[in-house]
Design a protein around this motif. Structure first.
Motif: not given
Length: 315
Positions: A58-63, A122-125, A128-137
């Motif tokens: 996932t993005p979090m674990y990638f970073l 990443d935590q912010y998105v 706050i913007h969990h519905l757009c998470y796949p796009v923003l991250m």
């Protein structure tokens, strides 16, 4: 223990962790060796787990994978040389070796500053913007963040290293530290370095405050949303998600701010060495422990991969 021989005139002499002629006490030397092995093992394990287990891709674990890689290289920059010096009795380091240590140290330090900022985003998105998470991250965005961290860190290394090592010394080539770092190297110069020290001070402040301000903004927004709209269960979940990163940010930036935002008159060689130990040795150990223990899926992945390896060995 090898016998000491004079170093060539072009080499620098590292005082070591403790400024005495006897070297490191045996107990302290053993503790540092154990810490090095634990840090290298912990970060390497995190990297392997995140590549082997699909749950952790996932993005979090990638970073976090890049944070572990930075920590593994980071501790290898200083500790092996210090331990070899202890075993052989040789404390010399060549000019090129000194430049390499400074470059890697500054590069990895700067890269971690920026990576921690991107992890806060990443935590912010995610909250706050969990519905757009796949796009923003997206995967592309994550690669850009990781690459940007490495590039920004390398930029700092290329700026600081050649200038910091260009000042002539006054005959003494004894560096009052256990590795090459710019502040200790500047004390050997026989010309006025106050202008350069001021520039470096400003650069480090900007390198600290810009990412730290963005991290504070991200978590300020998270706190405002969580306290204002979320249920008690959601608040607890959000805090559990953010706590690991907040602990790492607090340790890393707390020590950095204490080091670089104090006037030079408050600096002492012994205190600077202790802070360098925290940066160079303890932080790479703490990061995998903090993240590995906080995320249940990480612990589950460890036992899953371990069980798979055991099964293969039995076949």
């Amino acid at each position: 223990m090898g016998s000491w021989t004079p170093a060539p005139q072009t080499d620098f002499i590292l005082v070591g962790l403790i400024n005495n002629n006897g070297g490191l006490p045996t107990i302290l030397s053993t503790l540092i060796s154990i810490t090095f092995v634990v840090a290298l093992t912990g970060n390497s394990t995190m990297i392997v787990l995140m590549h082997k287990n699909t749950q952790l891709q996932t993005p979090m674990y990638f970073l976090l994978n890049h944070l572990s890689l930075m920590d593994a290289i980071y501790i290898c920059t200083t500790v092996p040389k210090m331990m070899v010096d202890q075993l052989t009795g040789q404390k010399a380091i060549s000019c090129w070796g000194c430049m390499a240590q400074i470059f890697l140290y500054v590069t990895l330090l700067g890269a971690e500053y920026f990576l921690l900022e991107f992890m806060a985003y990443d935590q912010y998105v995610a909250i706050i913007h969990h519905l757009c998470y796949p796009v923003l991250m997206s995967q592309r965005r994550c690669v850009q963040m990781a690459a940007g961290s490495w590039l920004f860190g390398a930029r700092d290394g290329f700026l600081v290293t050649p200038i910091g090592t260009s000042f002539p010394d006054c005959g003494s080539r004894v560096i009052d530290s256990f590795f090459c770092e710019v502040p200790a190297l500047l004390k050997l110069s026989c010309i006025d370095t106050s202008v350069y020290e001021s520039v470096i001070y400003i650069c480090f402040i900007l390198m600290l405050l810009v990412p730290f301000a963005l991290i504070a903004f991200s978590y300020g927004q998270i706190v405002a949303v969580v306290l204002g709209t979320c249920s008690a269960h959601a608040r607890k979940k959000a805090m559990a998600t953010c706590s690991s990163h907040l602990i790492v940010v607090g340790l890393f930036y707390g020590a950095a701010i204490f080091t670089y935002m104090r006037p030079n008159s408050y600096h002492t060689p012994g205190q600077d060495r202790e802070l360098s130990v925290f940066y160079a040795i303890l932080t790479p150990v703490l990061n995998p422990v903090i993240y590995g223990l906080r995320y249940e899926v990480g612990a589950g992945a460890f036992w899953k991969v371990l069980g798979r390896c055991t099964y293969i060995q039995r076949m």
